[in-house]
Design a protein around this motif. Structure first.
Motif, PDB file in Angstrom:
ATOM      1  N   ILE A 112       0.854  -1.186   0.000  1.00  0.00           N
ATOM      2  CA  ILE A 112       0.000   0.000   0.000  1.00  0.00           C
ATOM      3  C   ILE A 112       0.889   1.235   0.000  1.00  0.00           C
ATOM      4  O   ILE A 112       1.800   1.354   0.828  1.00  0.00           O
ATOM      5  N   TYR A 113       0.632   2.166  -0.939  1.00  0.00           N
ATOM      6  CA  TYR A 113       1.357   3.425  -1.010  1.00  0.00           C
ATOM      7  C   TYR A 113       0.452   4.547  -0.494  1.00  0.00           C
ATOM      8  O   TYR A 113      -0.695   4.686  -0.931  1.00  0.00           O
ATOM      9  N   LEU A 114       0.990   5.338   0.404  1.00  0.00           N
ATOM     10  CA  LEU A 114       0.316   6.532   0.911  1.00  0.00           C
ATOM     11  C   LEU A 114       1.214   7.714   0.571  1.00  0.00           C
ATOM     12  O   LEU A 114       2.249   7.921   1.212  1.00  0.00           O
ATOM     13  N   ASN A 115       0.849   8.463  -0.449  1.00  0.00           N
ATOM     14  CA  ASN A 115       1.694   9.543  -0.939  1.00  0.00           C
ATOM     15  C   ASN A 115       1.063  10.906  -0.655  1.00  0.00           C
ATOM     16  O   ASN A 115       0.012  11.233  -1.194  1.00  0.00           O
ATOM     17  N   PHE A 116       1.703  11.680   0.211  1.00  0.00           N
ATOM     18  CA  PHE A 116       1.310  13.067   0.462  1.00  0.00           C
ATOM     19  C   PHE A 116      -0.177  13.173   0.836  1.00  0.00           C
ATOM     20  O   PHE A 116      -0.924  13.966   0.278  1.00  0.00           O
ATOM     21  N   SER A 117      -0.540  12.331   1.785  1.00  0.00           N
ATOM     22  CA  SER A 117      -1.911  12.317   2.284  1.00  0.00           C
ATOM     23  C   SER A 117      -2.217  13.622   3.027  1.00  0.00           C
ATOM     24  O   SER A 117      -1.326  14.287   3.549  1.00  0.00           O
ATOM     25  N   ASP A 154       5.599  15.548   2.875  1.00  0.00           N
ATOM     26  CA  ASP A 154       6.462  16.703   3.122  1.00  0.00           C
ATOM     27  C   ASP A 154       6.132  17.327   4.469  1.00  0.00           C
ATOM     28  O   ASP A 154       6.713  18.350   4.841  1.00  0.00           O
ATOM     29  N   ASN A 155       5.217  16.716   5.218  1.00  0.00           N
ATOM     30  CA  ASN A 155       4.737  17.267   6.475  1.00  0.00           C
ATOM     31  C   ASN A 155       5.426  16.561   7.649  1.00  0.00           C
ATOM     32  O   ASN A 155       5.154  15.392   7.937  1.00  0.00           O
ATOM     33  N   ARG A 156       6.320  17.280   8.307  1.00  0.00           N
ATOM     34  CA  ARG A 156       7.123  16.680   9.385  1.00  0.00           C
ATOM     35  C   ARG A 156       6.241  16.181  10.528  1.00  0.00           C
ATOM     36  O   ARG A 156       6.473  15.099  11.079  1.00  0.00           O
ATOM     37  N   GLU A 157       5.228  16.959  10.892  1.00  0.00           N
ATOM     38  CA  GLU A 157       4.370  16.566  12.005  1.00  0.00           C
ATOM     39  C   GLU A 157       3.609  15.283  11.692  1.00  0.00           C
ATOM     40  O   GLU A 157       3.490  14.395  12.542  1.00  0.00           O
ATOM     41  N   LEU A 158       3.095  15.177  10.464  1.00  0.00           N
ATOM     42  CA  LEU A 158       2.384  13.958  10.083  1.00  0.00           C
ATOM     43  C   LEU A 158       3.332  12.772  10.042  1.00  0.00           C
ATOM     44  O   LEU A 158       2.976  11.653  10.425  1.00  0.00           O
ATOM     45  N   PHE A 159       4.562  13.003   9.590  1.00  0.00           N
ATOM     46  CA  PHE A 159       5.545  11.920   9.532  1.00  0.00           C
ATOM     47  C   PHE A 159       5.854  11.404  10.939  1.00  0.00           C
ATOM     48  O   PHE A 159       5.866  10.184  11.170  1.00  0.00           O
ATOM     49  N   GLU A 160       6.070  12.334  11.869  1.00  0.00           N
ATOM     50  CA  GLU A 160       6.371  11.924  13.239  1.00  0.00           C
ATOM     51  C   GLU A 160       5.175  11.202  13.864  1.00  0.00           C
ATOM     52  O   GLU A 160       5.340  10.186  14.557  1.00  0.00           O
ATOM     53  N   PRO A 203      12.293  19.208   2.277  1.00  0.00           N
ATOM     54  CA  PRO A 203      12.652  17.795   2.451  1.00  0.00           C
ATOM     55  C   PRO A 203      11.428  16.895   2.330  1.00  0.00           C
ATOM     56  O   PRO A 203      10.328  17.259   2.740  1.00  0.00           O
ATOM     57  N   ILE A 204      11.636  15.737   1.758  1.00  0.00           N
ATOM     58  CA  ILE A 204      10.589  14.729   1.603  1.00  0.00           C
ATOM     59  C   ILE A 204      10.910  13.580   2.552  1.00  0.00           C
ATOM     60  O   ILE A 204      12.026  13.053   2.552  1.00  0.00           O
ATOM     61  N   TYR A 205       9.922  13.182   3.341  1.00  0.00           N
ATOM     62  CA  TYR A 205      10.099  12.115   4.324  1.00  0.00           C
ATOM     63  C   TYR A 205       9.475  10.818   3.784  1.00  0.00           C
ATOM     64  O   TYR A 205       8.405  10.847   3.180  1.00  0.00           O
ATOM     65  N   ARG A 206      10.157   9.725   4.033  1.00  0.00           N
ATOM     66  CA  ARG A 206       9.601   8.422   3.608  1.00  0.00           C
ATOM     67  C   ARG A 206       9.862   7.368   4.675  1.00  0.00           C
ATOM     68  O   ARG A 206      10.926   7.328   5.280  1.00  0.00           O
ATOM     69  N   LEU A 207       8.863   6.533   4.853  1.00  0.00           N
ATOM     70  CA  LEU A 207       9.059   5.352   5.690  1.00  0.00           C
ATOM     71  C   LEU A 207       8.518   4.136   4.950  1.00  0.00           C
ATOM     72  O   LEU A 207       7.602   4.226   4.150  1.00  0.00           O
ATOM     73  N   LYS A 208       9.136   3.006   5.243  1.00  0.00           N
ATOM     74  CA  LYS A 208       8.666   1.708   4.763  1.00  0.00           C
ATOM     75  C   LYS A 208       8.488   0.817   5.974  1.00  0.00           C
ATOM     76  O   LYS A 208       9.383   0.739   6.826  1.00  0.00           O
ATOM     77  N   ALA A 209       7.344   0.168   6.049  1.00  0.00           N
ATOM     78  CA  ALA A 209       7.063  -0.650   7.224  1.00  0.00           C
ATOM     79  C   ALA A 209       6.328  -1.918   6.819  1.00  0.00           C
ATOM     80  O   ALA A 209       5.625  -1.950   5.786  1.00  0.00           O
ATOM     81  N   TYR A 210       6.476  -2.960   7.624  1.00  0.00           N
ATOM     82  CA  TYR A 210       5.836  -4.249   7.376  1.00  0.00           C
ATOM     83  C   TYR A 210       4.948  -4.647   8.547  1.00  0.00           C
ATOM     84  O   TYR A 210       5.301  -4.420   9.708  1.00  0.00           O
ATOM     85  N   PHE A 211       3.811  -5.252   8.225  1.00  0.00           N
ATOM     86  CA  PHE A 211       2.988  -5.882   9.248  1.00  0.00           C
ATOM     87  C   PHE A 211       3.595  -7.228   9.613  1.00  0.00           C
ATOM     88  O   PHE A 211       4.201  -7.893   8.799  1.00  0.00           O
TER      89      PHE A 211
END
Length: 211
Positions: A112-117, A154-160, A203-211
């Motif tokens: 699942i990709y969530l891009n700039f939600s 691109d939203n630091r608060e949402l990324f955190e 800056p663009i933030y990215r994370l990759k995570a697995y269930f």
């Protein structure tokens, strides 16, 4: 930014049902029959104007991509990009992704990709954020284990917030990147929004995570 209304959008949707699939719940558990193969299914929640999903489809021809976009005028723009590029491994849905379990069966999706939600910055709107626990419940239900979530913003608060939400839920973080473009990842496909704001030095933030 408000999207310009396209008065002909309804006609366009009706004329392109081979690409923009109506009544998607009818295909729950059967999406591979539309692609006519058994390749992995990746979905983009909030596909925007289509640059990302078209680029991914070209880069990964052995993956089936489904883009979900609520705004009719925007999904039409995405469809025009798909039709011009003519990949065989993309479908679009003009739907609200509020309940993905109505559209996809258990274990039907691989990534699942969530891009700039939408960041929904006010606390009272927390439940609308696509990395809120109720959405994570949905992702877990439809993802084939180990299912992957890839999130860019691109939203630091949402990324955190998303880092905390995902780790509290029990996802395993594979990547946490605080400046994606600094690493010059050639495999990264940019969205239109990403291209615009990274050009301004955001800056663009990215994370990759697995269930």
């Amino acid at each position: 930014m408000r999207q310009r209304n396209k008065p002909w959008a309804d006609d366009f949707l009706m004329e392109n049902t081979q690409l923009i699939i109506p009544n998607p719940s009818n295909y729950k558990g059967k999406w591979n029959t539309l692609f006519e193969n058994n390749n992995p299914i990746h979905i983009e929640v909030g596909t925007g104007k289509g640059q990302f999903i078209v680029g991914m489809a070209k880069q990964y021809p052995d993956v089936n991509f489904i883009g979900i976009e609520l705004a009719k005028s925007i999904v039409v723009t995405a469809a025009e990009k798909v039709l011009e590029a003519d990949p065989t491994n993309v479908l679009l849905l003009n739907e609200n992704a509020s309940d993905l379990t109505e559209i996809f069966a258990e274990d039907e999706v691989s990534t699942i990709y969530l891009n700039f939600s939408d960041p929904w910055p006010k606390n009272r709107h927390e439940k609308r954020r696509l990395t809120y626990k109720a959405f994570l419940d949905q992702y877990k239900a439809i993802l084939k284990q180990p299912g992957q979530v890839i999130f860019k913003t691109d939203n630091r608060e949402l990324f955190e917030y998303s880092l905390v939400s995902l780790t509290d839920y029990g996802l395993r973080l594979e990547e946490v990147n605080l400046d994606l473009h600094a690493i010059q990842d050639e495999s990264n496909i940019m969205t239109e929004y990403e291209e615009k704001f990274s050009a301004k030095g955001q800056p663009i933030y990215r994370l990759k995570a697995y269930f």
